[in-house]
Motif scaffolding. Structure first.
Motif, PDB file in Angstrom:
ATOM      1  N   TYR A 249       0.705  -1.132   0.120  1.00 51.59           N
ATOM      2  CA  TYR A 249      -0.001  -0.043  -0.063  1.00 51.59           C
ATOM      3  C   TYR A 249       0.919   1.307  -0.002  1.00 51.59           C
ATOM      4  O   TYR A 249       1.804   1.297   0.857  1.00 51.59           O
ATOM      5  N   THR A 250       0.523   2.342  -0.676  1.00 48.59           N
ATOM      6  CA  THR A 250       1.204   3.652  -0.899  1.00 48.59           C
ATOM      7  C   THR A 250       0.589   4.276   0.533  1.00 48.59           C
ATOM      8  O   THR A 250      -0.538   3.923   1.012  1.00 48.59           O
ATOM      9  N   PRO A 251       1.424   5.221   0.888  1.00 48.55           N
ATOM     10  CA  PRO A 251       0.855   6.122   2.004  1.00 48.55           C
ATOM     11  C   PRO A 251      -0.716   6.507   1.901  1.00 48.55           C
ATOM     12  O   PRO A 251      -1.274   6.672   2.943  1.00 48.55           O
ATOM     13  N   PHE A 252      -0.869   7.063   0.686  1.00 48.68           N
ATOM     14  CA  PHE A 252      -2.407   7.692   0.485  1.00 48.68           C
ATOM     15  C   PHE A 252      -3.361   6.503   0.273  1.00 48.68           C
ATOM     16  O   PHE A 252      -4.465   6.975   0.596  1.00 48.68           O
ATOM     17  N   GLN A 253      -2.826   5.397   0.202  1.00 48.10           N
ATOM     18  CA  GLN A 253      -3.700   4.302  -0.082  1.00 48.10           C
ATOM     19  C   GLN A 253      -4.176   3.698   1.671  1.00 48.10           C
ATOM     20  O   GLN A 253      -5.179   3.533   2.020  1.00 48.10           O
ATOM     21  N   LEU A 254      -3.046   3.794   2.429  1.00 44.22           N
ATOM     22  CA  LEU A 254      -3.467   3.986   4.008  1.00 44.22           C
ATOM     23  C   LEU A 254      -4.060   4.827   4.432  1.00 44.22           C
ATOM     24  O   LEU A 254      -5.053   4.384   5.172  1.00 44.22           O
ATOM     25  N   LEU A 255      -4.059   5.936   4.025  1.00 46.76           N
ATOM     26  CA  LEU A 255      -5.004   6.807   4.335  1.00 46.76           C
ATOM     27  C   LEU A 255      -6.539   6.708   4.082  1.00 46.76           C
ATOM     28  O   LEU A 255      -7.577   6.961   4.702  1.00 46.76           O
ATOM     29  N   GLU A 271       2.892   6.922  11.792  1.00 50.26           N
ATOM     30  CA  GLU A 271       4.416   6.694  12.109  1.00 50.26           C
ATOM     31  C   GLU A 271       4.853   7.054  10.493  1.00 50.26           C
ATOM     32  O   GLU A 271       6.146   7.633  10.815  1.00 50.26           O
ATOM     33  N   PHE A 272       4.338   6.891   9.235  1.00 46.07           N
ATOM     34  CA  PHE A 272       4.905   7.517   8.232  1.00 46.07           C
ATOM     35  C   PHE A 272       5.089   8.944   8.173  1.00 46.07           C
ATOM     36  O   PHE A 272       6.309   9.677   7.831  1.00 46.07           O
ATOM     37  N   SER A 273       4.151   9.682   8.631  1.00 48.52           N
ATOM     38  CA  SER A 273       4.264  11.150   8.885  1.00 48.52           C
ATOM     39  C   SER A 273       5.654  11.535   9.854  1.00 48.52           C
ATOM     40  O   SER A 273       6.319  12.405   9.493  1.00 48.52           O
ATOM     41  N   ASN A 274       5.649  10.957  10.845  1.00 47.82           N
ATOM     42  CA  ASN A 274       6.614  11.156  11.794  1.00 47.82           C
ATOM     43  C   ASN A 274       8.023  11.099  11.188  1.00 47.82           C
ATOM     44  O   ASN A 274       9.037  11.783  11.577  1.00 47.82           O
ATOM     45  N   VAL A 275       8.177   9.682  10.612  1.00 39.79           N
ATOM     46  CA  VAL A 275       9.400   9.360  10.103  1.00 39.79           C
ATOM     47  C   VAL A 275       9.802  10.500   9.008  1.00 39.79           C
ATOM     48  O   VAL A 275      11.050  10.616   8.601  1.00 39.79           O
ATOM     49  N   THR A 276       8.959  10.812   8.164  1.00 37.63           N
ATOM     50  CA  THR A 276       9.115  11.335   6.879  1.00 37.63           C
ATOM     51  C   THR A 276       9.312  13.084   7.082  1.00 37.63           C
ATOM     52  O   THR A 276       9.655  13.685   6.283  1.00 37.63           O
ATOM     53  N   LYS A 277       9.201  13.569   8.395  1.00 42.73           N
ATOM     54  CA  LYS A 277       9.323  14.901   8.723  1.00 42.73           C
ATOM     55  C   LYS A 277      10.636  15.337   8.416  1.00 42.73           C
ATOM     56  O   LYS A 277      11.589  14.987   9.079  1.00 42.73           O
TER      57      LYS A 277
END
Length: 372
Positions: A249-255, A271-277
């Motif tokens: 799944y892509t991040p937007f598909q997770l959303l 989790e993805f948001s925190n790591v890619t900041k």
């Protein structure tokens, strides 16, 4: 042109319009989902905070008929904002395409190289990504890499990170690079050399990779097509039942999954948001833009905020109180809904605004009659 041909054109237009409306509706709904999941992230204020000293306005491009807003702030997040990410991706694709053309004029050959590592379901994204970034950095600083640069005449590269998640193996970060070289490589030979170098650096970070997936090389037109495909974000905003490659799944598909009731997907998105900041989604190697004669690179924020005023007309302004009535109405994706209605015409937009008890000034009812 006979009636059948005219009907075919109308049908194609209606189909394209339906697809675009679905795309707009989906990404603005997902923006509201992201705001819900990330209340402390700058995405929470995206398109919801009027710019001080500016008037919120609805504009429409005459040629395309597309509507957009002026006077509201954008978050500029290429990673977590479905709205800004689309605009940024379009801008980056244009920049990359310009770079490819400039490189080809100079006789440089594009080579598309992907580096990835083996990973497990329980591996934390921050750990896997940090280690892969370190391995890539040390590999490029090594003497063996220097020899490869000399052999192939590597002039520079455009780096991009892609991150997906799957049930079988968890987070899957991987690096895509478009390298510009003077000598066309023999693909299998270059892959073997790079695999030895990449696996060696991964081992020092406690990671590993297999020969079939650790390094992939394409060159020429295949490289261009492969790299440019990474900037087609519309596929990431599809329905939740549609997955990425190999059930990833892509991040937007997770959303989207979270929007449809899958709470676990929301936790992964956080989790993805925190790591890619603070992580650059795309990076040009030092000096490459100068070699290719390109202008200074625009920031993600600048790309997200860019709007075409030339060839556009003002439909109507909204007071801050009127705009607040709309965005705090509780209708998920309401901003996208407003823009889609605006594309139908001013009378339709005025009728839609009446749902919220908003009656725009009469002066604007006659200012847009020639473009409705």
């Amino acid at each position: 042109m006979n009636a059948t041909e005219r009907l075919g054109i109308i049908t194609d237009f209606d189909s394209a319009r339906e697809k675009r409306d679905d795309f707009i509706a989906r990404r603005y709904r997902l923006l509201d989902v992201a705001r819900e999941l990330l209340p402390d992230h700058r995405v929470a204020g995206c398109l919801h905070v009027p710019i001080p000293g500016k008037v919120v306005e609805v504009w429409k491009e005459i040629k395309s008929g597309h509507a957009h807003l002026h006077g509201v702030g954008r978050c500029g997040s290429a990673w977590v904002c479905p709205v800004c990410a689309t605009k940024i991706a379009i801008g980056r694709a244009d920049e990359i395409e310009g770079g490819i053309k400039a490189a080809q004029v100079k006789g440089l050959i594009p080579v598309f190289i992907t580096f990835t590592a083996s990973h497990q379901r329980d591996d934390a994204l921050v750990s896997t990504l940090t280690k892969q970034k370190a391995a890539l950095r040390f590999m490029r600083a090594s003497r063996r890499w220097g020899k490869l640069k000399a052999i192939y005449g590597i002039t520079g590269q455009i780096d991009a990170w892609e991150i997906t998640w799957g049930f079988s193996a968890g987070w899957h970060p991987h690096n895509h690079g478009l390298y510009f070289v003077k000598s066309a490589p023999e693909v299998e030979g270059l892959e073997n050399e790079l695999f030895d170098l990449w696996s060696h650096e991964l081992s020092k970070q406690g990671l590993s990779c297999n020969r079939s997936n650790g390094v992939k090389v394409l060159h020429g037109q295949a490289a261009v097509a492969g790299y440019m495909a990474k900037w087609g974000l519309q596929s990431e905003l599809t329905s939740p039942e549609k997955r990425g490659r190999k059930d990833n799944y892509t991040p937007f598909q997770l959303l989207s999954l979270y929007e449809h009731g899958e709470a676990w997907a929301g936790g992964l998105y956080q989790e993805f948001s925190n790591v890619t900041k603070g992580l650059s989604m795309i990076r040009w190697s030092r000096g490459l833009r100068d070699v290719l004669g390109l202008r200074t690179e625009l920031t993600d924020q600048a790309l997200a905020e860019s709007e075409e005023s030339d060839g556009s007309v003002l439909m109507l302004p909204l007071t801050r109180d009127e705009y607040k009535k709309i965005i705090y109405s509780g209708r998920r994706g309401v901003i996208g809904e407003m823009l889609m209605v605006a594309e139908l015409g001013l009378p339709e937009l005025i009728a839609w605004l009446s749902i919220f008890g908003i009656s725009p000034r009469d002066a604007f009812e006659n200012s847009f009659h020639n473009t409705s």
